[in-house]
Design a protein around this motif. Structure first.
Motif, short mmCIF file in Angstrom:
data_model
loop_
_atom_site.label_atom_id
_atom_site.label_comp_id
_atom_site.label_asym_id
_atom_site.label_seq_id
_atom_site.Cartn_x
_atom_site.Cartn_y
_atom_site.Cartn_z
N PRO A 104 0.83 -1.21 0.00
CA PRO A 104 0.00 0.00 0.00
C PRO A 104 0.86 1.26 0.00
O PRO A 104 1.79 1.39 0.81
N ALA A 231 -7.25 -8.64 1.01
CA ALA A 231 -6.98 -7.25 1.38
C ALA A 231 -6.01 -7.17 2.56
O ALA A 231 -5.48 -6.11 2.85
N GLU A 279 -7.12 -1.46 9.75
CA GLU A 279 -6.80 -2.02 8.45
C GLU A 279 -7.30 -3.47 8.37
O GLU A 279 -7.59 -4.09 9.40
N ASP A 310 -5.38 2.00 3.24
CA ASP A 310 -5.37 2.76 2.00
C ASP A 310 -6.67 3.57 1.97
O ASP A 310 -7.76 3.01 2.08
N ALA A 313 -9.42 2.40 -0.61
CA ALA A 313 -9.95 1.07 -0.29
C ALA A 313 -10.80 1.13 0.98
O ALA A 313 -11.87 0.49 1.05
N TYR A 314 -10.38 1.92 1.96
CA TYR A 314 -11.15 2.03 3.19
C TYR A 314 -12.49 2.71 2.95
O TYR A 314 -13.52 2.31 3.52
N ARG A 316 -14.24 2.48 0.27
CA ARG A 316 -15.11 1.47 -0.34
C ARG A 316 -15.65 0.51 0.71
O ARG A 316 -16.81 0.10 0.65
#
Length: 320
Positions: A104, A231, A279, A310, A313-314, A316
């Protein structure tokens, strides 16, 4: 890697004293689940956003002056990298980190910002261990693995010393069951040493649950070829070490695996209920609890091991 000593509970206590001298304890949150008060240790709130600062500090402070002058080399997808970089900067040690190209960006950038040199590699075709070993040999530097090291294991275990004291001050039972994310097993093994009366359950992503399979088989089982994407970048360990496996197998630790959707649900739960950014790899222990893989019980301690997300991504994940 061969060491002249094994990790010990005395070493964990020493590490806890070292950490207490430079950092405040990370917060302990509680929440009632099915009528049971569960404790959550927020290692995501460390200065580098993960528990890895513990082992890094314990390991690097154990180096003599000559070794410090030659520098250190580590390999990591991000959290161990930041821990080593943070400790190295504070101690005036040159640090080089071997990091996958697909790590990341938030973790790579943070490692660089702490002053470390980053050497990239292809996770699919190259061996980070081999690259780091060659660099360390060429430079005369100390190689610092992310989990296969007695000082690293002891340092990570300091979280258990802290948590037990916090639970006692809060009037909670002493830890009876510790649920912990597991990549190579350094944190889990350290907690097993720190809390000898507690049961240990390690949690891994589905398809990357080599510690679970190893514990069930009573010998080390590597990850199967072509594991599924996950992930949980911080938990993508192909094979656990003899050091961590030995500690956990002697304690009869158990293992469970969680899905990607269960992990994402745990991230949302942590944001909504605990107001914490966690995370994916740091949320798997919580995911196991919420998904019913482990049942809440008095004295349960759940590790929220990291919060270096990230941003895209977080977002989402939070959007569901």
């Amino acid at each position: 890697m061969t060491f002249l000593r094994q990790p010990t509970r005395a070493g964990v206590r020493d590490a806890a004293a070292k950490l207490a001298a430079i950092l405040p304890a990370t917060p302990l949150f509680t929440c009632d689940l099915k009528g049971v008060t569960v404790a959550f240790k927020a290692e995501s709130l460390q200065p580098i956003g993960a528990f890895k600062i513990r082992g890094a500090w314990h390991r690097l402070t154990a180096l003599d002056d000559a070794a410090r002058g030659r520098g250190v080399v580590a390999f990591s997808s991000g959290n161990h990298a930041q821990g080593i970089a943070w400790a190295a900067r504070k101690l005036g040690i040159a640090a080089t980190i071997v990091m996958p190209h697909d790590a990341p960006p938030v973790k790579r950038d943070a490692t660089l910002a702490l002053g470390a040199e980053v050497v990239g590699y292809d996770r699919a075709t190259e061996s980070r261990e081999q690259i780091a070993a060659r660099l360390a040999e060429a430079r005369g530097a100390t190689l610092v693995p992310s989990f296969d090291d007695p000082w690293i294991i002891e340092g990570q275990g300091s979280a258990g010393i802290e948590a037990a004291a916090q639970m006692a001050r809060a009037g909670l039972p002493a830890p009876t069951l510790v649920v912990v994310p597991c990549g190579g097993g350094g944190l889990a093994a350290g907690l097993a040493l720190a809390l000898p009366d507690a049961r240990i359950t390690v949690v891994e992503p589905e398809g990357w649950d080599d510690m679970r399979r190893s514990l069930e088989a009573s010998w080390i089982e590597p990850v199967d070829p072509n594991p599924p994407p996950t992930a949980c970048d911080s938990l993508q360990t192909q094979r656990v070490s003899a050091l961590t496996f030995d500690v956990l197998s002697r304690r009869d630790a158990q293992g469970v695996a969680v899905s990607e959707s269960e992990t994402a649900a745990a991230q949302r739960w942590a944001a909504e209920r605990l107001r914490l950014v966690i995370e994916p790899g740091g949320a798997v222990a919580l995911a196991a609890l919420l998904a019913g893989r482990v049942a809440p019980e008095p004295g349960m301690l759940v590790l929220l091991s990291g919060g270096n997300v990230d941003p895209a991504a977080y977002a989402r994940v939070l959007a569901g």
